[in-house]
Design a protein around this motif. Structure first.
Motif, mmCIF file in Angstrom:
data_model
loop_
_atom_site.group_PDB
_atom_site.id
_atom_site.type_symbol
_atom_site.label_atom_id
_atom_site.label_comp_id
_atom_site.label_asym_id
_atom_site.label_seq_id
_atom_site.Cartn_x
_atom_site.Cartn_y
_atom_site.Cartn_z
ATOM 1 N N VAL A 84 51.335 4.406 -46.180
ATOM 2 C CA VAL A 84 50.815 5.744 -46.411
ATOM 3 C C VAL A 84 50.730 6.448 -45.071
ATOM 4 N N SER A 85 51.290 7.592 -44.997
ATOM 5 C CA SER A 85 51.299 8.354 -43.753
ATOM 6 C C SER A 85 49.960 9.055 -43.557
ATOM 7 N N SER A 86 49.512 9.087 -42.295
ATOM 8 C CA SER A 86 48.238 9.755 -42.038
ATOM 9 C C SER A 86 48.374 11.264 -42.176
ATOM 10 N N GLY A 87 49.606 11.787 -42.183
ATOM 11 C CA GLY A 87 49.801 13.215 -42.395
ATOM 12 C C GLY A 87 49.516 13.602 -43.828
ATOM 13 N N ILE A 88 49.765 12.693 -44.748
ATOM 14 C CA ILE A 88 49.544 12.966 -46.161
ATOM 15 C C ILE A 88 48.108 12.642 -46.549
ATOM 16 N N GLY A 140 44.119 8.370 -42.064
ATOM 17 C CA GLY A 140 44.325 8.647 -40.645
ATOM 18 C C GLY A 140 43.032 8.553 -39.863
ATOM 19 N N VAL A 141 41.952 9.095 -40.427
ATOM 20 C CA VAL A 141 40.652 9.044 -39.743
ATOM 21 C C VAL A 141 40.181 7.607 -39.601
ATOM 22 N N LEU A 142 40.278 6.818 -40.671
ATOM 23 C CA LEU A 142 39.820 5.432 -40.606
ATOM 24 C C LEU A 142 40.698 4.588 -39.694
ATOM 25 N N THR A 143 41.992 4.855 -39.663
ATOM 26 C CA THR A 143 42.881 4.108 -38.776
ATOM 27 C C THR A 143 42.538 4.393 -37.316
ATOM 28 N N LEU A 184 33.962 3.640 -57.907
ATOM 29 C CA LEU A 184 34.160 3.936 -56.494
ATOM 30 C C LEU A 184 35.088 2.912 -55.853
ATOM 31 N N ASN A 185 34.982 1.643 -56.255
ATOM 32 C CA ASN A 185 35.903 0.624 -55.745
ATOM 33 C C ASN A 185 37.341 1.005 -56.043
ATOM 34 N N GLN A 186 37.597 1.432 -57.261
ATOM 35 C CA GLN A 186 38.955 1.823 -57.631
ATOM 36 C C GLN A 186 39.400 3.068 -56.867
ATOM 37 N N VAL A 187 38.506 4.017 -56.698
ATOM 38 C CA VAL A 187 38.858 5.244 -55.977
ATOM 39 C C VAL A 187 39.202 4.922 -54.527
ATOM 40 N N VAL A 188 38.426 4.051 -53.893
ATOM 41 C CA VAL A 188 38.719 3.667 -52.509
ATOM 42 C C VAL A 188 40.081 2.979 -52.432
ATOM 43 N N LEU A 189 40.392 2.126 -53.383
ATOM 44 C CA LEU A 189 41.670 1.429 -53.367
ATOM 45 C C LEU A 189 42.836 2.378 -53.589
ATOM 46 N N VAL A 190 42.658 3.413 -54.393
ATOM 47 C CA VAL A 190 43.737 4.380 -54.620
ATOM 48 C C VAL A 190 43.810 5.390 -53.472
ATOM 49 N N ALA A 191 42.670 5.839 -52.969
ATOM 50 C CA ALA A 191 42.664 6.860 -51.924
ATOM 51 C C ALA A 191 43.025 6.290 -50.550
ATOM 52 N N LEU A 192 42.631 5.061 -50.280
ATOM 53 C CA LEU A 192 42.883 4.419 -48.984
ATOM 54 C C LEU A 192 43.558 3.069 -49.196
ATOM 55 N N PRO A 193 44.756 3.045 -49.750
ATOM 56 C CA PRO A 193 45.343 1.763 -50.162
ATOM 57 C C PRO A 193 45.561 0.780 -49.022
ATOM 58 N N THR A 194 46.125 1.219 -47.921
ATOM 59 C CA THR A 194 46.417 0.290 -46.830
ATOM 60 C C THR A 194 45.136 -0.170 -46.149
ATOM 61 N N TYR A 195 44.212 0.737 -45.916
ATOM 62 C CA TYR A 195 42.950 0.357 -45.277
ATOM 63 C C TYR A 195 42.148 -0.589 -46.164
ATOM 64 N N THR A 225 43.291 -2.562 -48.432
ATOM 65 C CA THR A 225 44.015 -3.808 -48.680
ATOM 66 C C THR A 225 44.016 -4.726 -47.465
ATOM 67 N N TYR A 226 44.179 -4.170 -46.265
ATOM 68 C CA TYR A 226 44.299 -4.999 -45.065
ATOM 69 C C TYR A 226 43.200 -4.786 -44.040
ATOM 70 N N GLY A 227 42.398 -3.765 -44.187
ATOM 71 C CA GLY A 227 41.323 -3.521 -43.232
ATOM 72 C C GLY A 227 41.857 -3.204 -41.853
ATOM 73 N N SER A 228 41.297 -3.845 -40.829
ATOM 74 C CA SER A 228 41.693 -3.554 -39.447
ATOM 75 C C SER A 228 42.613 -4.629 -38.867
ATOM 76 N N GLN A 229 43.323 -5.353 -39.712
ATOM 77 C CA GLN A 229 44.213 -6.412 -39.234
ATOM 78 C C GLN A 229 45.465 -5.831 -38.570
ATOM 79 N N HIS A 230 45.992 -6.555 -37.594
ATOM 80 C CA HIS A 230 47.224 -6.195 -36.909
ATOM 81 C C HIS A 230 48.113 -7.433 -36.832
ATOM 82 N N TYR A 231 49.390 -7.218 -36.630
ATOM 83 C CA TYR A 231 50.315 -8.326 -36.399
ATOM 84 C C TYR A 231 51.287 -7.955 -35.296
#
Length: 190
Positions: free
Chosen positions: A1-5, A10-13, A80-91, A93-99
């Motif tokens: 998901v692009s932070s532009g959309i 974007g704010v949470l990232t 609200l759990n479902q809304v967060v998952l739809v509105a912020l799917p990548t955040y 799903t993976y939180g603050s993990q990096h690879y």
């Protein structure tokens, strides 16, 4: 998901760069929704279709009304759990993990986890794991929830636009409107 959309993503990232800020933002979001839910139920009461069953007021609510209020609040938090998952799917799903990702020129970069990460590099959050497991076993539920969340967002935006551009009536206009309605009632003019 692009932070532009998706501005929230974007704010949470960006907020992940300073450790507790993203958690504070999510906590404030959940707290805001919880307060709005309780305030909304307090204002309109508890209804069953068109019949008002309980009025919610401090110190005057019946125990059965409080029990129903707790159930409605629980349903709102599940939604609200479902809304967060739809509105912020990548955040969500993976939180603050990096690879680590190695580019074609041999440079190694650290990239936030997303669906394009190599298998085994990123782990689902507990939240996403539970929701995904449930959605996979009840896929009809997952499809319906996705469409209902989209419908909720659209209806919220329509309500926001209407609320912004609707002219508010002052108390005098409301009183005059009620008096005019009484004068127009043929049963009162007998």
């Amino acid at each position: 998901v692009s932070s532009g959309i998706n501005a929230e993503y974007g704010v949470l990232t960006e907020a992940q760069q300073i450790f507790p800020i993203d958690y504070v933002i999510i906590t404030l979001l959940v707290f805001y929704v919880a307060v709005c839910t309780v305030n909304g139920i307090r204002r309109i009461g508890i209804w069953f279709f068109w019949v008002k069953v309980f009025e919610v007021a401090p110190g005057r609510t019946m125990p059965q009304g409080l029990l129903i209020l707790a159930g409605l609040f629980s349903c709102a938090m599940v939604a609200l759990n479902q809304v967060v998952l739809v509105a912020l799917p990548t955040y969500a799903t993976y939180g603050s993990q990096h690879y680590r990702s190695e580019g074609p020129d041999g440079n190694v970069t650290v990239v936030p986890c997303d669906n394009h990460a190599p298998p085994g590099e990123c782990q689902l959050t507990q939240f996403a794991s539970i929701i995904a497991r449930f959605t996979l076993h009840a896929n009809f539920y997952g499809a319906i929830v996705t469409y209902l969340v989209s419908a909720f967002v659209v209806s919220y935006l329509i309500g926001l636009v209407v609320a912004l551009f609707r002219r508010k009536r002052n108390i005098l206009e409301k009183a005059m409107g009620a008096q005019q309605a009484d004068e127009d009632d043929p049963l009162l003019n007998i």
